[in-house]
Design an enzyme around this catalytic site. Structure first.
Site: not given
Ligand code: PMP
Length: 407
Positions: A124, A201, A204, A227, A365
């Site tokens: 991401h 990270d 998910q 999430k 993203c």
């Molecule tokens: N890493 C992953 C794999 C994600 O899916 C996301 C959110 N789409 C993030 C990081 C970022 O999370 P946040 O926007 O809650 O900081």
């Protein structure tokens, strides 16, 4: 084992009873953000109605109550990921904030020209950009593990890229764009064999698979509340005590100090050293309630249910002519990214919305993933604990209808 009672779970989520364009809501955008059970909503309501105050500094009853609720939430997180102790659990504003903290507080003081940070092609943006920034600040270099056509990490390339120059590996546990579940235990063990720490990270993963940070032996683990059926603006950074203790504070301000004078300031102990300013009190308490809710149902039961949904959706969607699934890793969590030959993802999203089906379309993203598969975007259906097989049928029908309209 008890029957997975999806109907009673759904009844806990008020929003799931909503109609969208006159159709029952089919919420399949859980990878972007999940919905909230009454238990979470009530915990926040109760705080503001009868237990709210600023925390940590007050002698009065409300402040003590709010402090206890906030620290109880930290205890819930500790148990949830099996951290060794409470002060290894830092509240952040989310995964993004947690990764930036590690980039600036752990990596930046350490990195020199010639050093490397190793990430993967399926990250991401929040696990790419903070490393690009710190590389720019220090002269270090960003290295990227490629992914296969199936959407799996090329582990032989990982082994080659991991070197004495690598100062940190930062890797996503479950890809938000492909659904791939990465072999992080293997990655962590290989990195540790070379003395390299690993950040995972987990944005998910924590909603979908049981995570035990001690069993994984990861050095940092980041995730977001929103999430995980909790509020926005709250997240967690788990870090090993030894590393966190050696790191300078990320932000300066109130609460993160022991004493301040113009001659010099001494910093507070963990975890407060990293929680400058008034934190997201209601967010933490809401996250604590979300974790309790998830634990009551049980992550293994949730994982099994969502795996069933994934298999069913994959089977149904594969039967649709002109539909191509992007990301077919052997190990996948509950999401399906796909493209249609004849309809742009954005139009798929709009057409499905008209049927009450909420999915996400775009690059998620993760633009390098789109570039890897030479597509501008995908449509992504992502599942949560409350989704049903019947909702997958609605999704498949809505896609069929969309293809018909654009034929
Ligand atoms: N890493 C992953 C794999 C994600 O899916 C996301 C959110 N789409 C993030 C990081 C970022 O999370 P946040 O926007 O809650 O900081």
């Amino acid at each position: 084992t008890a029957q997975y009672d999806v109907v009673s779970i759904r009844n806990d989520f008020p929003i799931l009873g909503k109609q969208i364009h006159g159709k029952p809501l089919v919420y399949l955008d859980n990878a972007a953000s999940s919905q909230h059970p009454v238990q979470v909503i009530d915990a926040i309501k109760e705080l503001y109605e009868s237990g709210y105050s600023n925390i940590h500094r007050g002698v009065h009853q409300l402040s003590q109550d709010a402090t206890k609720a906030y620290e109880d939430a930290r205890a819930s997180v500790r148990g949830f990921i099996n951290a060794d102790c409470m002060h290894e659990v830092l509240f952040t504003s989310g995964t993004t904030d947690a990764i930036n903290l590690v980039a600036q507080s752990y990596a930046r003081p350490l990195l020199q020209k010639g050093d490397e940070i190793l990430i993967t092609h399926m990250e991401h943006h929040s696990n790419i950009v903070p490393w690009q920034m710190v590389c720019e600040q220090t002269g270090a270099e960003l290295k990227v593990v490629p992914i296969s056509d199936k959407g799996e990490l090329e582990m032989d390339r990982f082994a080659e890229l991991l070197s004495e120059r690598t100062k940190l590996v930062s890797v996503v546990h479950v890809s938000n764009a492909l659904g791939s579940v990465n072999p992080i235990k293997t990655i962590i063990d290989a990195a540790h064999a070379k003395g390299v720490p690993v950040l995972v990270d987990g944005a998910q993963s924590v909603p979908h698979i049981p995570v035990d940070v001690q069993a994984l032996d990861c050095d940092f683990y980041a995730f977001s509340g929103h999430k995980l059926y909790g509020p926005t603006g709250i997240g967690v950074l788990y870090g090993k005590e030894k590393l966190l203790n050696a790191m300078p504070p990320y932000r300066g301000g109130g609460d993160m100090i022991l004493s301040v004078s113009f001659e010099g300031t001494t910093y507070n102990t963990l975890p407060y050293k990293f929680e400058a300013g008034t934190p997201n009190i209601a967010g933490a308490i809401g996250l604590g309630a979300a974790i309790e809710y998830v634990q009551k149902i049980g992550l293994s039961a949730i994982a099994a249910h969502e795996h069933g949904l994934l298999e069913y959706a994959t089977m149904e969607l594969k039967q649709i002519d002109g539909l191509r699934i992007i990301g077919e890793a052997d190990q996948k969590a509950g999401l399906v990214s796909f493209v249609l030959d004849t309809v742009h993802p954005h139009d798929i999203g709009t057409m499905l919305d008209a049927e009450g089906v909420a999915i996400r379309t775009g690059h998620h993203c993760a633009q390098p993933v789109m570039e890897r598969y030479k597509i501008p975007a995908t449509a992504r259906a992502s599942f949560g604990m409350y989704n049903t097989f019947q909702e997958i049928d609605v999704l498949a029908k809505a896609i069929d209808k969309t293809i018909g309209m654009f034929a």
